[in-house]
Design an enzyme around this catalytic site. Structure first.
Site, PDB file in Angstrom:
ATOM      1  N   ASP A  19     -43.408  -7.873 -28.713  1.00 31.50           N
ATOM      2  CA  ASP A  19     -44.259  -7.619 -27.552  1.00 31.50           C
ATOM      3  C   ASP A  19     -45.703  -7.994 -27.867  1.00 31.50           C
ATOM      4  O   ASP A  19     -46.138  -7.892 -29.027  1.00 31.50           O
ATOM      5  CB  ASP A  19     -44.183  -6.147 -27.152  1.00 31.50           C
ATOM      6  CG  ASP A  19     -42.836  -5.782 -26.526  1.00 31.50           C
ATOM      7  OD1 ASP A  19     -42.124  -6.703 -26.098  1.00 31.50           O
ATOM      8  OD2 ASP A  19     -42.516  -4.576 -26.487  1.00 31.50           O
ATOM      9  N   TYR A  67     -39.858  -1.255 -39.261  1.00 34.47           N
ATOM     10  CA  TYR A  67     -41.084  -1.001 -38.504  1.00 34.47           C
ATOM     11  C   TYR A  67     -41.777   0.256 -39.005  1.00 34.47           C
ATOM     12  O   TYR A  67     -41.157   1.157 -39.571  1.00 34.47           O
ATOM     13  CB  TYR A  67     -40.771  -0.784 -37.018  1.00 34.47           C
ATOM     14  CG  TYR A  67     -40.101  -1.944 -36.326  1.00 34.47           C
ATOM     15  CD1 TYR A  67     -40.856  -2.898 -35.643  1.00 34.47           C
ATOM     16  CD2 TYR A  67     -38.716  -2.070 -36.318  1.00 34.47           C
ATOM     17  CE1 TYR A  67     -40.246  -3.954 -34.982  1.00 34.47           C
ATOM     18  CE2 TYR A  67     -38.091  -3.126 -35.672  1.00 34.47           C
ATOM     19  CZ  TYR A  67     -38.870  -4.064 -35.003  1.00 34.47           C
ATOM     20  OH  TYR A  67     -38.247  -5.114 -34.354  1.00 34.47           O
ATOM     21  N   ASP A 123     -44.370   2.667 -23.817  1.00 29.15           N
ATOM     22  CA  ASP A 123     -45.376   2.397 -24.843  1.00 29.15           C
ATOM     23  C   ASP A 123     -46.766   2.600 -24.250  1.00 29.15           C
ATOM     24  O   ASP A 123     -46.918   3.012 -23.090  1.00 29.15           O
ATOM     25  CB  ASP A 123     -45.207   0.995 -25.445  1.00 29.15           C
ATOM     26  CG  ASP A 123     -45.402  -0.125 -24.426  1.00 29.15           C
ATOM     27  OD1 ASP A 123     -45.901   0.146 -23.318  1.00 29.15           O
ATOM     28  OD2 ASP A 123     -45.062  -1.277 -24.744  1.00 29.15           O
ATOM     29  N   ARG A 181     -39.651   1.549 -28.828  1.00 28.45           N
ATOM     30  CA  ARG A 181     -40.268   2.379 -27.793  1.00 28.45           C
ATOM     31  C   ARG A 181     -39.229   3.263 -27.100  1.00 28.45           C
ATOM     32  O   ARG A 181     -39.551   4.359 -26.646  1.00 28.45           O
ATOM     33  CB  ARG A 181     -41.039   1.542 -26.780  1.00 28.45           C
ATOM     34  CG  ARG A 181     -40.327   0.349 -26.194  1.00 28.45           C
ATOM     35  CD  ARG A 181     -41.347  -0.544 -25.493  1.00 28.45           C
ATOM     36  NE  ARG A 181     -40.817  -1.868 -25.233  1.00 28.45           N
ATOM     37  CZ  ARG A 181     -40.629  -2.367 -24.022  1.00 28.45           C
ATOM     38  NH1 ARG A 181     -40.911  -1.637 -22.961  1.00 28.45           N
ATOM     39  NH2 ARG A 181     -40.177  -3.592 -23.868  1.00 28.45           N
TER      40      ARG A 181
END
Length: 294
Positions: free
Chosen positions: A38, A66, A80, A174
């Site tokens: 993203d 992550y 998010d 998310r």
């Protein structure tokens, strides 16, 4: 020019923006990324160059890691920080509450992709339906969470958690953040995200766009890794004769193949004279070509 670049994507750029930027810098058309990040997300974005673009599917299939910040008590429409806030509450939440629910989010889990995502339904991206205010039924899909650990906890009106996550491709961090908030009854959203690993590529060895530009200006292409660096598959080695047969679509008996691993992985990297010439697949009769590069 061919290979794979371990790019450190900055926030604010799309994955496609990075591809366009590298095409102009390297003056080569065959450039492609290996899975969208993203725009607001920073981190590892492997970029394939030249014949490497034919290997993008294998790099994309590999696991990711992550570091995510989750803010509790605030829910957004996109799950998010980029989305409109839909609900606020000041939760009476403790670190132990989060630690209690984390185990249920590990292993193979069913996840419903967010409406604001690039997942397709009937030929359209889900975000297209969302922007039109249309509600559509989204089928859940199974993903694997190999690691989900609480690294740090911050008290406050809206408590925050730093999570370390390792997962399969196609996992929405998310959505994990949102679902954690739902499980705790207070709502949550992913307030920041960095991808620290994609397959074998780690953030510690990544290159910023500025570093790549500077190196290119000096005629230094150390950032361009060999094709073999991008694929976490066992390697097998063929003689010149069997390598030529592989390139022409012919199988090779097992006893004529030198293998670096005795693993059960069906797909392997096929090496001839130190160069990756394709991806092979083991069958009962021997090694068969699956994708030929040369």
């Amino acid at each position: 020019m061919e290979g794979v670049i371990n790019v450190l994507k900055p926030p604010g750029m799309t994955s496609s923006d990075v591809v366009v930027w590298l095409r102009k810098l390297l003056k080569i058309k065959k450039v492609g990324h290996t899975g969208t990040l993203d725009p607001g997300v920073a981190g590892v974005l492997p970029i394939c160059v030249g014949r490497g673009t034919r290997l993008a599917e294998y790099i994309t299939e590999q696991g990711k890691a992550y570091i995510a910040e989750v803010t509790f008590g605030i829910t957004t429409e996109t799950q998010d920080a980029s989305g409109k806030v839909t609900k606020r509450t000041s939760p009476d939440l403790k670190r132990s509450d989060l630690e209690r629910v984390i185990p249920s989010f590990q292993g193979k889990v069913s996840q419903i992709p967010p409406m604001y995502s690039a997942v397709r339904k009937e030929g359209k991206h889900l975000y297209e339906y969302a922007r039109q205010g249309l509600a559509v039924e989204i089928a859940p899909r199974e993903v694997s969470i190999y690691k989900l650990e609480l690294a740090k906890w911050y008290e406050g009106e809206y408590p925050r958690a730093i999570l370390e996550i390792e997962c399969s491709k196609g996992t929405y961090i998310r959505t994990i953040s949102h679902d954690l908030g739902q499980a705790l009854g207070c709502g949550a959203h992913m307030s920041y995200l960095v991808r620290v690993r994609s397959g074998p590529f780690k953030i510690q060895a990544s290159w910023t766009l500025e570093e790549i530009e500077e190196a290119t200006g000096l005629g230094n292409y150390a950032f361009l890794l060999p094709l073999t660096a991008g694929i976490d598959l066992p390697q097998v080695f063929l003689s010149a004769v069997r390598g030529n047969a592989f390139r022409h679509g012919l199988p090779t008996k097992r006893e004529w193949v030198k293998s670096s691993s005795e693993g059960s992985e069906p797909f392997v990297q096929v090496i001839e004279d130190g160069k990756l010439i394709g991806i092979g697949i083991w069958r009962e009769e021997g090694l068969f070509p699956h994708k030929v590069l040369i």
